[in-house]
Write an enzyme that holds these catalytic residues in place. Sequence first.
Site, PDB file in Angstrom:
ATOM      1  CE1 TYR A 216      -3.993   2.110   0.672  1.00  0.00           C
ATOM      2  CE2 TYR A 216      -2.616   3.189   2.307  1.00  0.00           C
ATOM      3  CZ  TYR A 216      -3.769   3.160   1.542  1.00  0.00           C
ATOM      4  OH  TYR A 216      -4.681   4.189   1.639  1.00  0.00           O
TER       5      TYR A 216
ATOM      6  CE  LYS B  43      -3.517   4.861  -1.639  1.00  0.00           C
ATOM      7  NZ  LYS B  43      -4.540   5.359  -2.568  1.00  0.00           N
TER       8      LYS B  43
HETATM    9  P1  NAP Z   1     -13.422   2.502   0.785  1.00  0.00           P
HETATM   10  O1  NAP Z   1     -14.421   3.064   1.729  1.00  0.00           O
HETATM   11  O2  NAP Z   1     -12.946   1.111   0.951  1.00  0.00           O
HETATM   12  O3  NAP Z   1     -13.980   2.712  -0.707  1.00  0.00           O
HETATM   13  C1  NAP Z   1     -13.207   2.308  -1.798  1.00  0.00           C
HETATM   14  C2  NAP Z   1     -13.873   2.722  -3.093  1.00  0.00           C
HETATM   15  O4  NAP Z   1     -13.008   2.319  -4.179  1.00  0.00           O
HETATM   16  C3  NAP Z   1     -15.213   2.044  -3.325  1.00  0.00           C
HETATM   17  O5  NAP Z   1     -16.054   2.931  -4.029  1.00  0.00           O
HETATM   18  C4  NAP Z   1     -14.832   0.854  -4.200  1.00  0.00           C
HETATM   19  O6  NAP Z   1     -15.878   0.382  -5.055  1.00  0.00           O
HETATM   20  C5  NAP Z   1     -13.742   1.481  -5.043  1.00  0.00           C
HETATM   21  N1  NAP Z   1     -12.885   0.462  -5.642  1.00  0.00           N
HETATM   22  C6  NAP Z   1     -12.112  -0.459  -5.024  1.00  0.00           C
HETATM   23  N2  NAP Z   1     -11.472  -1.211  -5.936  1.00  0.00           N
HETATM   24  C7  NAP Z   1     -11.843  -0.740  -7.145  1.00  0.00           C
HETATM   25  C8  NAP Z   1     -11.540  -1.105  -8.480  1.00  0.00           C
HETATM   26  N3  NAP Z   1     -10.711  -2.123  -8.772  1.00  0.00           N
HETATM   27  N4  NAP Z   1     -12.113  -0.412  -9.501  1.00  0.00           N
HETATM   28  C9  NAP Z   1     -12.958   0.614  -9.235  1.00  0.00           C
HETATM   29  N5  NAP Z   1     -13.294   1.002  -7.997  1.00  0.00           N
HETATM   30  C10 NAP Z   1     -12.741   0.326  -6.973  1.00  0.00           C
HETATM   31  O7  NAP Z   1     -12.070   3.391   0.795  1.00  0.00           O
HETATM   32  P2  NAP Z   1     -11.832   4.909   1.260  1.00  0.00           P
HETATM   33  O8  NAP Z   1     -11.377   4.865   2.667  1.00  0.00           O
HETATM   34  O9  NAP Z   1     -12.963   5.775   0.860  1.00  0.00           O
HETATM   35  O10 NAP Z   1     -10.536   5.246   0.380  1.00  0.00           O
HETATM   36  C11 NAP Z   1     -10.604   6.015  -0.820  1.00  0.00           C
HETATM   37  C12 NAP Z   1      -9.167   6.350  -1.243  1.00  0.00           C
HETATM   38  O11 NAP Z   1      -8.540   7.102  -0.205  1.00  0.00           O
HETATM   39  C13 NAP Z   1      -8.292   5.126  -1.468  1.00  0.00           C
HETATM   40  O12 NAP Z   1      -7.408   5.358  -2.541  1.00  0.00           O
HETATM   41  C14 NAP Z   1      -7.512   5.020  -0.176  1.00  0.00           C
HETATM   42  O13 NAP Z   1      -6.285   4.352  -0.343  1.00  0.00           O
HETATM   43  C15 NAP Z   1      -7.332   6.481   0.161  1.00  0.00           C
HETATM   44  N6  NAP Z   1      -7.040   6.717   1.572  1.00  0.00           N
HETATM   45  C16 NAP Z   1      -7.937   6.362   2.537  1.00  0.00           C
HETATM   46  C17 NAP Z   1      -7.620   6.596   3.867  1.00  0.00           C
HETATM   47  C18 NAP Z   1      -8.557   6.239   4.992  1.00  0.00           C
HETATM   48  O14 NAP Z   1      -8.152   6.392   6.164  1.00  0.00           O
HETATM   49  N7  NAP Z   1      -9.769   5.799   4.750  1.00  0.00           N
HETATM   50  C19 NAP Z   1      -6.396   7.187   4.210  1.00  0.00           C
HETATM   51  C20 NAP Z   1      -5.523   7.526   3.204  1.00  0.00           C
HETATM   52  C21 NAP Z   1      -5.858   7.290   1.877  1.00  0.00           C
HETATM   53  P3  NAP Z   1     -16.897  -0.799  -4.524  1.00  0.00           P
HETATM   54  O15 NAP Z   1     -17.797  -0.128  -3.520  1.00  0.00           O
HETATM   55  O16 NAP Z   1     -17.663  -1.193  -5.739  1.00  0.00           O
HETATM   56  O17 NAP Z   1     -16.059  -1.864  -3.926  1.00  0.00           O
END
Ligand code: NAP
Length: 248
Positions: free
Chosen positions: A156, A160
């Site tokens: 991961y 990133k």
């Molecule tokens: P999340 O709640 O798990 O949601 C992930 C989203 O990405 C969902 O809409 C999912 O679609 C979609 N997705 C996953 N695999 C995919 C694929 N192969 N093709 C198209 N769509 C896909 O994650 P989140 O926390 O909102 O994270 C969003 C972004 O922010 C990510 O890049 C993550 O690494 C980054 N981020 C998050 C955090 C955190 O603390 N949450 C911190 C730093 C960075 P489905 O619903 O259809 O599965």
Amino acid sequence: MKLLEGKVALITGGSRGIGEAIAKKYAAHGAHVAFSYRSSAEKAKAIEAELQSMGVEAIAIQSDASSFEQAGELAKAVLDKFGRIDIVINNAGITKDTLMLRMSEEQWDAVINVNLKSVFNLTKQVLRPMLKQRSGSIINMSSVVGVFGNAGQANYAASKAGIIGFTKSIAKEVGSRGIRCNAIAPGFIETDMTEELDEKTKEAFLSGIPLKRLGKADEVADACLFLGSDLSTYVSGQVLSVCGALNT
Ligand code: NAP
């Protein structure tokens, strides 16, 4: 005041979490929104309807972000419907956490393909139309983990960190054509992705956050609003941390 009136935005992974919050924030600010999802079809359709009820055009499209071919079809579908793409948010991401000694090739490839290759896939598709428009804002969702690393997340963190190098390179390559490219580095945000962590890990994270709370998806969406709007016309090639001072 609406900050994105009439702009067309394409968001990957808009069916949950941060992507969902961005889609709603953008629609509330007058943007027409296309967003992709991988498997949450029902949720995506409900969000699509909610965005449309806000008075903008909206479309949810199933598209695997890790597939170069599907990224081409996604961009084409959005261009066919809206005729232009002003803002792209490469947000789709997954985790497959484990210590390096236990990490399989599949766990490595899956995370690199969904988180990093996806950014290449879609950027490649939207650059040409943006070059023609001589404008565009590309926002890539990195993470503070890409800046300082994290035990148990080598795949991961590498994905990133890769996004940050990619973002800075694209900003330099196409800046002269009026296209901006920035990354956002969220800290610990309350979504499904962090929900699966155990309480001990959450407590450990929390103790290191100077603002003493987890972030909200809506707070990351606010940063995307800034970078997608004309409030940031001289901001490019940057990594904006949204982390409660965790990365300080
Ligand atoms: P999340 O709640 O798990 O949601 C992930 C989203 O990405 C969902 O809409 C999912 O679609 C979609 N997705 C996953 N695999 C995919 C694929 N192969 N093709 C198209 N769509 C896909 O994650 P989140 O926390 O909102 O994270 C969003 C972004 O922010 C990510 O890049 C993550 O690494 C980054 N981020 C998050 C955090 C955190 O603390 N949450 C911190 C730093 C960075 P489905 O619903 O259809 O599965």
